[in-house]
Each structure stands twice: as structure tokens, then as C-alpha cells.
Design a protein around this motif. Structure first.
Motif, PDB file in Angstrom:
ATOM      1  N   LEU A 117       3.641   3.158   7.795  1.00 51.65           N
ATOM      2  CA  LEU A 117       3.175   2.677   6.501  1.00 51.65           C
ATOM      3  C   LEU A 117       1.964   1.769   6.658  1.00 51.65           C
ATOM      4  CD1 LEU A 117       6.609   1.669   4.889  1.00 51.65           C
ATOM      5  CD2 LEU A 117       5.431   3.865   4.708  1.00 51.65           C
ATOM      6  N   ARG A 118       1.122   1.714   5.640  1.00 50.25           N
ATOM      7  CA  ARG A 118       0.009   0.779   5.617  1.00 50.25           C
ATOM      8  C   ARG A 118      -0.137   0.219   4.215  1.00 50.25           C
ATOM      9  NH1 ARG A 118      -5.990   3.047   5.803  1.00 50.25           N
ATOM     10  NH2 ARG A 118      -6.229   0.918   5.039  1.00 50.25           N
ATOM     11  N   THR A 119      -0.859  -0.877   4.083  1.00 57.85           N
ATOM     12  CA  THR A 119      -1.035  -1.511   2.783  1.00 57.85           C
ATOM     13  C   THR A 119      -2.494  -1.448   2.341  1.00 57.85           C
ATOM     14  OG1 THR A 119      -1.413  -3.715   3.735  1.00 57.85           O
ATOM     15  CG2 THR A 119       0.865  -3.106   3.239  1.00 57.85           C
ATOM     16  N   VAL A 120      -2.677  -1.382   1.027  1.00 57.44           N
ATOM     17  CA  VAL A 120      -3.999  -1.446   0.411  1.00 57.44           C
ATOM     18  C   VAL A 120      -3.902  -2.416  -0.767  1.00 57.44           C
ATOM     19  CG1 VAL A 120      -5.777  -0.204  -0.874  1.00 57.44           C
ATOM     20  CG2 VAL A 120      -4.635   0.898   1.055  1.00 57.44           C
ATOM     21  N   THR A 121      -4.784  -3.408  -0.806  1.00 54.23           N
ATOM     22  CA  THR A 121      -4.793  -4.388  -1.892  1.00 54.23           C
ATOM     23  C   THR A 121      -6.035  -4.184  -2.750  1.00 54.23           C
ATOM     24  OG1 THR A 121      -3.618  -5.996  -0.513  1.00 54.23           O
ATOM     25  CG2 THR A 121      -4.756  -6.850  -2.458  1.00 54.23           C
ATOM     26  N   PHE A 122      -5.875  -4.288  -4.054  1.00 51.91           N
ATOM     27  CA  PHE A 122      -6.975  -4.087  -4.997  1.00 51.91           C
ATOM     28  C   PHE A 122      -7.518  -5.444  -5.449  1.00 51.91           C
ATOM     29  CE2 PHE A 122      -3.978  -0.594  -5.384  1.00 51.91           C
ATOM     30  CZ  PHE A 122      -4.790   0.494  -5.131  1.00 51.91           C
ATOM     31  N   ASN A 123      -8.802  -5.657  -5.227  1.00 57.09           N
ATOM     32  CA  ASN A 123      -9.405  -6.931  -5.619  1.00 57.09           C
ATOM     33  C   ASN A 123      -9.704  -7.025  -7.111  1.00 57.09           C
ATOM     34  OD1 ASN A 123      -9.453  -7.836  -2.914  1.00 57.09           O
ATOM     35  ND2 ASN A 123     -11.379  -6.744  -2.542  1.00 57.09           N
ATOM     36  N   ASP A 124      -9.756  -5.886  -7.795  1.00 56.79           N
ATOM     37  CA  ASP A 124     -10.147  -5.874  -9.199  1.00 56.79           C
ATOM     38  C   ASP A 124      -8.981  -5.616 -10.147  1.00 56.79           C
ATOM     39  OD1 ASP A 124      -9.735  -3.315  -8.358  1.00 56.79           O
ATOM     40  OD2 ASP A 124     -11.498  -2.460  -9.323  1.00 56.79           O
ATOM     41  N   VAL A 138       8.990   5.791  -0.135  1.00 59.53           N
ATOM     42  CA  VAL A 138       7.682   5.952   0.496  1.00 59.53           C
ATOM     43  C   VAL A 138       7.835   6.066   2.011  1.00 59.53           C
ATOM     44  CG1 VAL A 138       7.140   3.473   0.764  1.00 59.53           C
ATOM     45  CG2 VAL A 138       5.296   5.124   0.502  1.00 59.53           C
ATOM     46  N   ARG A 139       8.822   5.406   2.568  1.00 62.01           N
ATOM     47  CA  ARG A 139       9.063   5.508   4.014  1.00 62.01           C
ATOM     48  C   ARG A 139       9.443   6.934   4.396  1.00 62.01           C
ATOM     49  NH1 ARG A 139      13.406   5.727   6.969  1.00 62.01           N
ATOM     50  NH2 ARG A 139      14.766   5.295   5.184  1.00 62.01           N
ATOM     51  N   ARG A 140      10.252   7.594   3.551  1.00 64.58           N
ATOM     52  CA  ARG A 140      10.696   8.959   3.833  1.00 64.58           C
ATOM     53  C   ARG A 140       9.696  10.014   3.383  1.00 64.58           C
ATOM     54  NH1 ARG A 140      14.392  10.474   0.887  1.00 64.58           N
ATOM     55  NH2 ARG A 140      14.707   8.732  -0.550  1.00 64.58           N
ATOM     56  N   GLY A 141       8.644   9.577   2.686  1.00 66.68           N
ATOM     57  CA  GLY A 141       7.643  10.527   2.227  1.00 66.68           C
ATOM     58  C   GLY A 141       7.983  11.205   0.922  1.00 66.68           C
ATOM     59  N   GLN A 142       9.025  10.724   0.241  1.00 66.85           N
ATOM     60  CA  GLN A 142       9.380  11.269  -1.064  1.00 66.85           C
ATOM     61  C   GLN A 142       8.271  11.010  -2.075  1.00 66.85           C
ATOM     62  OE1 GLN A 142      13.151   9.827  -2.531  1.00 66.85           O
ATOM     63  NE2 GLN A 142      12.913  10.812  -4.536  1.00 66.85           N
ATOM     64  N   VAL A 143       7.604   9.858  -1.926  1.00 66.75           N
ATOM     65  CA  VAL A 143       6.387   9.546  -2.677  1.00 66.75           C
ATOM     66  C   VAL A 143       5.319   9.174  -1.662  1.00 66.75           C
ATOM     67  CG1 VAL A 143       7.578   8.793  -4.788  1.00 66.75           C
ATOM     68  CG2 VAL A 143       7.049   7.121  -2.982  1.00 66.75           C
ATOM     69  N   ALA A 144       4.069   9.342  -2.040  1.00 66.76           N
ATOM     70  CA  ALA A 144       2.978   9.033  -1.114  1.00 66.76           C
ATOM     71  C   ALA A 144       2.708   7.538  -1.034  1.00 66.76           C
ATOM     72  CB  ALA A 144       1.706   9.770  -1.537  1.00 66.76           C
ATOM     73  N   ALA A 145       3.028   6.813  -2.110  1.00 62.21           N
ATOM     74  CA  ALA A 145       2.728   5.385  -2.138  1.00 62.21           C
ATOM     75  C   ALA A 145       3.695   4.656  -3.051  1.00 62.21           C
ATOM     76  CB  ALA A 145       1.297   5.149  -2.613  1.00 62.21           C
ATOM     77  N   THR A 200      -8.811   7.746  -6.909  1.00 63.80           N
ATOM     78  CA  THR A 200      -8.610   8.986  -7.672  1.00 63.80           C
ATOM     79  C   THR A 200      -7.270   9.610  -7.274  1.00 63.80           C
ATOM     80  OG1 THR A 200      -9.833  10.254  -5.998  1.00 63.80           O
ATOM     81  CG2 THR A 200     -11.085   9.386  -7.879  1.00 63.80           C
ATOM     82  N   PHE A 201      -6.287   8.776  -7.129  1.00 67.78           N
ATOM     83  CA  PHE A 201      -4.992   9.181  -6.586  1.00 67.78           C
ATOM     84  C   PHE A 201      -4.349  10.270  -7.437  1.00 67.78           C
ATOM     85  CE2 PHE A 201      -0.821   8.754  -4.760  1.00 67.78           C
ATOM     86  CZ  PHE A 201      -1.052   8.220  -3.503  1.00 67.78           C
ATOM     87  N   LYS A 202      -3.955  11.368  -6.785  1.00 72.64           N
ATOM     88  CA  LYS A 202      -3.334  12.481  -7.499  1.00 72.64           C
ATOM     89  C   LYS A 202      -1.930  12.791  -6.977  1.00 72.64           C
ATOM     90  CE  LYS A 202      -7.780  14.709  -8.480  1.00 72.64           C
ATOM     91  NZ  LYS A 202      -8.611  15.935  -8.327  1.00 72.64           N
ATOM     92  N   GLY A 203      -1.433  11.932  -6.104  1.00 77.37           N
ATOM     93  CA  GLY A 203      -0.106  12.167  -5.544  1.00 77.37           C
ATOM     94  C   GLY A 203       0.988  11.503  -6.352  1.00 77.37           C
ATOM     95  N   ARG A 204       2.141  11.319  -5.710  1.00 78.45           N
ATOM     96  CA  ARG A 204       3.310  10.701  -6.345  1.00 78.45           C
ATOM     97  C   ARG A 204       3.357   9.225  -5.977  1.00 78.45           C
ATOM     98  NH1 ARG A 204       7.733  14.061  -7.576  1.00 78.45           N
ATOM     99  NH2 ARG A 204       9.191  12.721  -6.458  1.00 78.45           N
ATOM    100  N   ILE A 205       3.443   8.385  -6.988  1.00 75.81           N
ATOM    101  CA  ILE A 205       3.484   6.932  -6.790  1.00 75.81           C
ATOM    102  C   ILE A 205       4.829   6.406  -7.281  1.00 75.81           C
ATOM    103  CG2 ILE A 205       2.469   4.716  -7.408  1.00 75.81           C
ATOM    104  CD1 ILE A 205      -0.181   6.107  -7.828  1.00 75.81           C
ATOM    105  N   GLY A 206       5.516   5.670  -6.423  1.00 70.97           N
ATOM    106  CA  GLY A 206       6.806   5.099  -6.782  1.00 70.97           C
ATOM    107  C   GLY A 206       6.666   3.702  -7.371  1.00 70.97           C
ATOM    108  N   VAL A 207       7.390   3.439  -8.458  1.00 72.59           N
ATOM    109  CA  VAL A 207       7.413   2.123  -9.089  1.00 72.59           C
ATOM    110  C   VAL A 207       8.849   1.803  -9.515  1.00 72.59           C
ATOM    111  CG1 VAL A 207       5.048   2.325  -9.956  1.00 72.59           C
ATOM    112  CG2 VAL A 207       6.967   3.019 -11.413  1.00 72.59           C
ATOM    113  N   ILE A 208       9.103   0.527  -9.839  1.00 67.44           N
ATOM    114  CA  ILE A 208      10.410   0.119 -10.343  1.00 67.44           C
ATOM    115  C   ILE A 208      10.483   0.456 -11.830  1.00 67.44           C
ATOM    116  CG2 ILE A 208      12.073  -1.760 -10.549  1.00 67.44           C
ATOM    117  CD1 ILE A 208      10.455  -3.259  -8.433  1.00 67.44           C
TER     118      ILE A 208
END
Length: 293
Positions: free
Chosen positions: A245-252, A216-223, A177-185
Motif C-alpha cells: 500500500l502507499r498513500t497520496v495526500t491532496f493539498n487542495d 484495499v489491502r486485498r485489492g477489492q477496491v483500488a483505493a 482522473t480516477f476511474k477505479g473503485r474507491i472505498g469509503v465509510i
């Protein structure tokens, strides 16, 4: 002896083939001749007598397979070192060209990943092979091959930002239910994936993956959101980042990497699918991870 006398008595298809050859000799036509086999068939007659689908005949006639590929290297899929292009996608493209019996020319003029797809959709390239995921948007302008590699979706998470967001809730619950800032290309499939899978989040685009990781390393985005291969590779390259930093992988959720063709090139698509299915050296995530430097 006249051309008419030479062709006299030949069966209909043989007569057509001979006529094509005669015209080619007189006019200097290319090796493949775009002549319909019959009014009832979409196939064309090649100069050597073979019947062939028009989209494949076009490539044979040109003598090369034009493959659109993003201009920025993305190892282990495509990377140029000392003037030599190599990688998982490069090997697949060359295998398809080999099976067609033509040379492969890589067009790396596109400044964006979505631009690579547009090149095929607009007919400026025969195939797009560039670590491309299937999306709803892209399905409107190209056809997708069967996947040649499945990559699970993953997040690279700033530990401090996640702790601020989660409180006492489990991380898995917060991520879903992520409500933060997510960085993508920017201009990639990850923009579409991010908006679809995390509708409550704010999707922030960056020009390339190093910029996303730095944010994400600097905290500009949460993930940071991308495939498991690149997310895992970040900590593999720099284990010290595991402190922040930590990683989370989605199985679905998975990204199906596919070759893309023009919407009319259905026979070419079937040919590509057969090449993918018959490969003996099928790539895997674990093998690809060992190739990332």
C-alpha cells in the motif's frame, strides 16, 4: 405584604424580573425563566436578572448541554476506556459546557455518523461534535461552526491495482482522473466527497474504516479515501503494509471539522465560535497523529 405592594415602584425590567421570581417561587419554576425582556427584544430574562438569547437560555434552564456523538470510538477524537470518555472532541464539548456553566451529557445512541447530524437537526441534541466534516447535504439541516481542525484529504492505494490502472502515466495524473473503485465509510461525509471529487470512479461503501482498509489491502477496491490523519495512521500502525500500500495526500482538498448546531440556534453557534477562537490548546494534525494507537 402583598406581591403587588412588593413590586410597586420598580422600573419596568426590574418589575418583570421580580414578577418572574415571584411566579417561580409559587410554581416551583426552574432556575431560568423563559420570559421576553420586551416586545422589541428576542432576549429572555433569567432568574438572576441576566438577559440571554433564547437558544442559550434553553440550555441553562435544562442545566445540561446535550452533545450528539457517534457510538463507535474514533481516537484521538473520542474514545471510551475503562468507562472514561476522552479525546479532542470530548475536550471541546466539555470546554463549551464549562463556559456555559452547565454539565455535558454525551448522547452516543446514533448508529451512523449522518445520524449524529440528524439528532441536532431534529432538536434531539444541542450540539453535534463527532469528527464531523462540513458537506452540502448537511448544510440543509444544521449550521456549521468555524473549523476547529482542518484535515487534508488522502488516499490509501493498492500498489498493484494502481500499476494496472496507470501504465506509463504518473500516479498524480491517474488519481486526478480516477476511474477505479474507491472505498469509503458508509453514511459519512466521505461518500459525498468521493462522488464530488472523483465523478468517474465507482464509490463502494463499507460499514467502518477497518473494513475499508481490508478491502484495499486485498485489492477489492483500488483505493481507500479518507482524511490524511487516518490514512497515514494505517502505515504508522503497521509499517509492513507499505510493501503493498502507499498513500497520496491532496493539498487542495480539506475536510473542515466543525461543531454543528440546529438551524435556529444562531446565538449558540456564535458562542461556540468564540470558544473555538479563544482556545489556547488548539489541536493539530501532527499532534493528533501522535495520539493514535
Amino acid at each position: 405584604m402583598s406581591a403587588a405592594a412588593t413590586l410597586k415602584g420598580l422600573r419596568p425590567l426590574a418589575w418583570m424580573h421580580a414578577a418572574v421570581l415571584a411566579a417561580g417561587l409559587l410554581a416551583g419554576a426552574p432556575a431560568a425563566c423563559q420570559v421576553r425582556a420586551s416586545a422589541a427584544s428576542p432576549l429572555v430574562v433569567m432568574a438572576d436578572g441576566r438577559l440571554m438569547a433564547p437558544d442559550i437560555a434553553r440550555i441553562i434552564e435544562h442545566g445540561e448541554l446535550v452533545v450528539a456523538m457517534f457510538k463507535t470510538d474514533s481516537p484521538p477524537f473520542f474514545v471510551e476506556r475503562n468507562g472514561v470518555l476522552s479525546g479532542i472532541d470530548v475536550d471541546l464539548a466539555r470546554l463549551i459546557g464549562k463556559e456555559l456553566g452547565v454539565a455535558v451529557r454525551f448522547d452516543r445512541s446514533s448508529a451512523t455518523v449522518d445520524g449524529v447530524v440528524d439528532m441536532v437537526g431534529s432538536g434531539r441534541a444541542d450540539l453535534a461534535i463527532s469528527r464531523l466534516g462540513r458537506t452540502v447535504k448537511r448544510s440543509q439541516i444544521v449550521l456549521f461552526s468555524t473549523p476547529y481542525l482542518m484535515l487534508g484529504h488522502a488516499m490509501l492505494i493498492n500498489r498493484l491495482r494502481m500499476a494496472e490502472m496507470s501504465g506509463d502515466r504518473p500516479v498524480a495524473q491517474v488519481v486526478r482522473t480516477f476511474k477505479g473503485r474507491i472505498g469509503v465509510i458508509a453514511n459519512t461525509s466521505w461518500e459525498e466527497y468521493g462522488r464530488r471529487h472523483f465523478p468517474q470512479a465507482t464509490i463502494v461503501t463499507f460499514p467502518d474504516w477497518p473494513a475499508v482498509v481490508d478491502a484495499v489491502r486485498r485489492g477489492q477496491v483500488a483505493a481507500a479515501y479518507r482524511d490524511e490523519l487516518e490514512v497515514r495512521a494505517v502505515l504508522q500502525r503497521d509499517p509492513g503494509l507499505a510493501l503493498t500500500l502507499r498513500t497520496v495526500t491532496f493539498n487542495d482538498a480539506q475536510s473542515a471539522l466543525s461543531v454543528m448546531t440546529g438551524v435556529r440556534d444562531t446565538s449558540l453557534l456564535a458562542f461556540v465560535n468564540e470558544v473555538i477562537a479563544s482556545r489556547t490548546d488548539k489541536p493539530s494534525v501532527s499532534a493528533a497523529l501522535t495520539l493514535i494507537k
